[in-house]
Structure formats: structure tokens, C-alpha cells
Write an enzyme that holds these catalytic residues in place. Structure first.
Site, PDB file in Angstrom:
ATOM      1  N   CYS A  37       6.697  -5.581  -3.503  1.00 59.43           N
ATOM      2  CA  CYS A  37       8.046  -4.948  -3.037  1.00 59.43           C
ATOM      3  C   CYS A  37       8.290  -5.226  -1.316  1.00 59.43           C
ATOM      4  CB  CYS A  37       7.760  -3.213  -3.033  1.00 59.43           C
ATOM      5  SG  CYS A  37       6.392  -2.400  -2.585  1.00 59.43           S
ATOM      6  N   CYS A 107       2.299   3.004  -3.058  1.00 60.94           N
ATOM      7  CA  CYS A 107       2.475   3.480  -1.873  1.00 60.94           C
ATOM      8  C   CYS A 107       1.453   4.238  -1.241  1.00 60.94           C
ATOM      9  CB  CYS A 107       3.804   4.274  -1.571  1.00 60.94           C
ATOM     10  SG  CYS A 107       5.351   3.494  -2.272  1.00 60.94           S
TER      11      CYS A 107
END
Lengths: 137, 200
Positions: A37, A107
Site C-alpha cells: 500500500c 497495519c
């Protein structure tokens, strides 16, 4: 996708944003990134020389809300812990605390990796300075 | 295809059964579907030719009066046709597809596969971008310079990828594939940054 209230809270009021002197002997810096990402996260810890307790932690993350919240939460948890205790923080605890959905688990992994990288950096510096520290003492 | 024809049982049917002419379920693999060699360096013209030829053969309208099963297969085939064309025509997506097939899924890797110098650079540029939002003119020049540099890096990577694609096609060396993944990671970071300089 809807963020949980806790993610929104950390995203809107991130704790401990900033940086510490990366050249200081008692500061460890972890810089990690998620290639899929394009996120990048910097997390730093400052360790009290006498007690071995993490006295301060700062972060700066360029990424999505979950990445920011994960690192913000991590800095909150780090403060007051010893380095060994800090190593026990796992990404699943972050996932649970922030109610992260499966697509955002990476994350939390990023935050855990940042903690480990910061501690690793701190320890590398410590082994290098041991003789000096003893000489002073 | 290894199984028998779902309709008449004849062995080894292709896209259509040689005996009863019934449409067979589409192969899931894009290269097999398009009848092209599973290569990273792909002939774009050949792919396009196949795409149009197959579009004509498999269009759901052609099967409107056929059996329910053939109508479903033509819908499935059309989906594979469109998805496969989109993925295979783009060198980067094609490489990611091959990596996934080889067990090196780009989305399922650790966070440590990025060189630290690149992270430092990405971090600094992001900081500069943030400063720019507060109207610092010096940062703007910095960003324009960085953008040019990143575009140059991207071109360099594409050149390197081309060479590695040919190397993989020649010997299917697993190390080459890992190298390709490393470059794709790097490229992703850099294209992200270029995008951010555009929106800043």
C-alpha cells in the site's frame, strides 16, 4: 469502510506525533514500510538509562487511518514499559483494541514491526556503547 | 483440459468439444485461457488478437438459445476474458499475476522487503509534502525536484524489469522472481509518491 470509534479517535487526535533525536544513544528508531500500500511508519523510543524503562515514544506515519491509529496506540502502550515488556506487544492486541477489520490487519503488523525495529536499533546502540558507559560509572 | 466433455463424455475437449461442439467451462488460468505461453514478456498484439477472436466466439448473445449450462459457461468465460485481458496486457499486473501463481503473492509478504534507504527517502518526501501544505515555497521546489527524480527511478525500474522478465522466461529461475518482486515493491512506493506529488 467504516472505522471504529477508537481508530477515529487516534486518527483525529494522534498521540505522541513527532520525533526524538535519532543520534542519541538512548533513542531507538524503527522505520518500516508496507510495499503493497506504500505506507511508511517511523517509531522511536527513548529509554531511561538508569531504570531501563521507556520514558518517551514518538511516531510519524504516512498511510491510512488504521496505520496511523496502530502506531499512535503503540506509542501509548510503550511508555512506562521496560524494553523486554515492549517486545511482548503483539499485533493481535492492537487489532483487538482498535477492532481492525481483516483487510487492515497488516497495519497492526506494521506497528509491531516498527516497535521491534526501534528496540533492535536501541539495543544495537547499547552494545556499542557498553565500554564507554562502564568507564563513566 | 483434462476432464471429459460435460455433455457427451468425449475425452479431452478443448474450448468446445470436438464431438458435440458444446462449450466447455473456461480454464481459470489466464495464459491457458488465451492460449498463450505463460511468459512475462508477452506479445501484446497476439494477446489483443486473441482477445477479439475469443470475444466473438464466447459472447453470451451467441449462447442465448443454447442450454442453461452453456449460457452460464459463456458468462463465466466472458468474465475470465475481460479480467484476463486487463491483467495480461499490463506488464506490472501480469508480473504480479505470475508471482501469485508461483506462491510469491505481493500482498502477502512481510514488511521487511523494502530497502531502508528507500524508506528514508519516502519518509523525507512525505515530510516535504506535508510542509508544502503550509505554503512553504522552498518545499515546493524540493517536491518538483523529487518528482523528477522519482519519475526517473520509475523508468529505470521498468528497464530493469524488462531484462528480468526475459531472464525469467528463459530459465524460470526462482531467484529472478524474487528480484522481480523486490523491484515491484520499489516501484509501488515510487508510483505512490508520484501520485502524491500530483495531489499536493
Amino acid at each position: 469502510m467504516a472505522y471504529s470509534d477508537k481508530v477515529l479517535d487516534h486518527y483525529n487526535n494522534p498521540r505522541n506525533v513527532g520525533s526524538l533525536d535519532k543520534n542519541a544513544d538512548n533513542v531507538g528508531t524503527g522505520m518500516v514500510g508496507a510495499p503493497e500500500c506504500g505506507d511508511v511508519m517511523k517509531l522511536q523510543i527513548q529509554v531511561d538509562d538508569t531504570t531501563g524503562i521507556i520514558s518517551d515514544a514518538k511516531f510519524k506515519t504516512f498511510g491510512c487511518g488504521s496505520a496511523i491509529a496502530s502506531s499512535s496506540l503503540a506509542t501509548e502502550w510503550l511508555k512506562g514499559k521496560t524494553v523486554d515488556e515492549a517486545l511482548q506487544i503483539s499485533n493481535t492486541e492492537i487489532v483487538n483494541e482498535l477492532s481492525l477489520p481483516p483487510v487492515k490487519i497488516h497495519c497492526s503488523v506494521l506497528a509491531e514491526d516498527a516497535i521491534k525495529a526501534a528496540i533492535n536499533d536501541y539495543r544495537t546502540k547499547q552494545t556499542k556503547r557498553v565500554p564507554v558507559a562502564e568507564a563513566v560509572a | 483440459m483434462e476432464s471429459n466433455c460435460w455433455n457427451c463424455g468425449a475425452s479431452a475437449p478443448e474450448r468446445f468439444c470436438a464431438d458435440c461442439k458444446a462449450l466447455q467451462p473456461p480454464p481459470a488460468d489466464y495464459f491457458v485461457f488465451f492460449g498463450l505461453p505463460a511468459q512475462l514478456s508477452l506479445d501484446g498484439k497476439e494477446l489483443e488478437k486473441q482477445f477479439y477472436a475469443l470475444s466473438r466466439q464466447l459472447h453470451p448473445d451467441i449462447f442465448a438459445r443454447k442450454s442453461q449450462r452453456e449460457r452460464e459457461y459463456s458468462l463465466e468465460a466472458t468474465a475470465v476474458l475481460n479480467d484476463g485481458f486487463r491483467v495480461l496486457r499490463d506488464p506490472i499486473q501480469r508480473a504480479m499475476y505470475v508471482l501469485k501463481k508461483q506462491g510469491l503473492d505481493i500482498g502477502e509478504q512481510g514488511t521487511r522487503d523494502v530497502p531502508p534507504e528507500l524508506l528514508e527517502e519516502v519518509f523525507d518526501l512525505n515530510m516535504a509534502l506535508e510542509e508544502m501544505k503550509f505554503g512553504d515555497e522552498e518545499a515546493r521546489t524540493q517536491i518538483l525536484g523529487a518528482r523528477e527524480r522519482f519519475e526517473g527511478m520509475c523508468k529505470e525500474i521498468d528497464g530493469e524489469l524488462k531484462k528480468l522478465f526475459a531472464a525469467w522466461d528463459a530459465g524460470h529461475d526462482a531467484e529472478v522472481l524474487t528480484e522481480i518482486r523486490g523491484l515491484l515493491n520499489r516501484r509501488k512506493y515510487i508510483t505512490n509518491l508520484i501520485k502524491q506529488t500530483e495531489t499536493a
